[in-house]
Design a protein around this motif. Structure first.
Motif, PDB file in Angstrom:
ATOM      1  N   ILE A  48       0.763  -1.163   0.031  1.00  0.00           N
ATOM      2  CA  ILE A  48       0.093   0.092   0.085  1.00  0.00           C
ATOM      3  C   ILE A  48       0.896   1.291   0.064  1.00  0.00           C
ATOM      4  O   ILE A  48       0.624   2.092  -0.824  1.00  0.00           O
ATOM      5  CB  ILE A  48      -1.035  -0.022   1.203  1.00  0.00           C
ATOM      6  CG1 ILE A  48      -1.999  -1.208   1.176  1.00  0.00           C
ATOM      7  CG2 ILE A  48      -1.591   1.215   1.324  1.00  0.00           C
ATOM      8  CD1 ILE A  48      -2.781  -1.212  -0.054  1.00  0.00           C
ATOM      9  N   GLU A  49       1.882   1.222   0.792  1.00  0.00           N
ATOM     10  CA  GLU A  49       2.666   2.670   0.908  1.00  0.00           C
ATOM     11  C   GLU A  49       3.253   2.733  -0.376  1.00  0.00           C
ATOM     12  O   GLU A  49       3.588   3.967  -0.855  1.00  0.00           O
ATOM     13  CB  GLU A  49       3.567   2.630   1.847  1.00  0.00           C
ATOM     14  CG  GLU A  49       4.536   3.702   2.259  1.00  0.00           C
ATOM     15  CD  GLU A  49       5.673   3.577   3.298  1.00  0.00           C
ATOM     16  OE1 GLU A  49       6.405   4.363   3.464  1.00  0.00           O
ATOM     17  OE2 GLU A  49       5.374   2.675   4.198  1.00  0.00           O
ATOM     18  N   GLY A  50       3.663   1.845  -0.987  1.00  0.00           N
ATOM     19  CA  GLY A  50       4.341   1.917  -2.536  1.00  0.00           C
ATOM     20  C   GLY A  50       3.431   2.056  -3.468  1.00  0.00           C
ATOM     21  O   GLY A  50       4.024   3.124  -4.212  1.00  0.00           O
ATOM     22  N   TYR A  51       2.493   1.838  -3.441  1.00  0.00           N
ATOM     23  CA  TYR A  51       1.434   2.349  -4.507  1.00  0.00           C
ATOM     24  C   TYR A  51       1.075   3.887  -4.153  1.00  0.00           C
ATOM     25  O   TYR A  51       0.988   4.492  -5.277  1.00  0.00           O
ATOM     26  CB  TYR A  51       0.031   1.549  -4.172  1.00  0.00           C
ATOM     27  CG  TYR A  51      -1.220   2.038  -4.994  1.00  0.00           C
ATOM     28  CD1 TYR A  51      -1.184   2.328  -6.271  1.00  0.00           C
ATOM     29  CD2 TYR A  51      -2.058   2.974  -4.217  1.00  0.00           C
ATOM     30  CE1 TYR A  51      -2.170   3.007  -6.920  1.00  0.00           C
ATOM     31  CE2 TYR A  51      -3.194   3.702  -4.830  1.00  0.00           C
ATOM     32  CZ  TYR A  51      -3.192   3.742  -6.181  1.00  0.00           C
ATOM     33  OH  TYR A  51      -4.130   4.399  -6.989  1.00  0.00           O
ATOM     34  N   GLU A  52       1.034   4.084  -2.805  1.00  0.00           N
ATOM     35  CA  GLU A  52       0.811   5.771  -2.670  1.00  0.00           C
ATOM     36  C   GLU A  52       1.838   6.523  -3.059  1.00  0.00           C
ATOM     37  O   GLU A  52       1.706   7.574  -3.634  1.00  0.00           O
ATOM     38  CB  GLU A  52       0.401   5.778  -1.199  1.00  0.00           C
ATOM     39  CG  GLU A  52      -0.963   5.165  -0.759  1.00  0.00           C
ATOM     40  CD  GLU A  52      -1.026   5.119   0.698  1.00  0.00           C
ATOM     41  OE1 GLU A  52       0.050   5.422   1.650  1.00  0.00           O
ATOM     42  OE2 GLU A  52      -2.280   4.926   1.444  1.00  0.00           O
TER      43      GLU A  52
END
Length: 68
Positions: A48-52
């Motif tokens: 999730i953090e990488g996608y954000e």
């Protein structure tokens, strides 16, 4: 908040189809270890953090520099 989600969960939450997600992975738009990872059981998980960070326009260089 969950750090990793399956493709089906991410699809439901983000609005991207599962095919679109798999295409981004296959074409290298989303990089392994930054936006997705393979779990020990072989399933692909979205970070999730990488996608954000990707959605905010941060470059791979920015992501690698933060990891160092």
């Amino acid at each position: 908040m969950t750090r990793y989600v399956t493709i089906s969960k991410f699809s439901a939450d983000s609005g991207y189809t599962e095919d679109a997600i798999r295409t981004k992975i296959k074409n290298g738009v989303w990089l392994e270890g930054h936006v997705w990872m393979k779990a020990p059981d072989g399933r692909i998980l979205i970070i999730i953090e990488g996608y954000e960070r990707w959605a905010e326009g941060q470059t791979v260089f920015d992501l690698q520099r933060r990891a160092a």
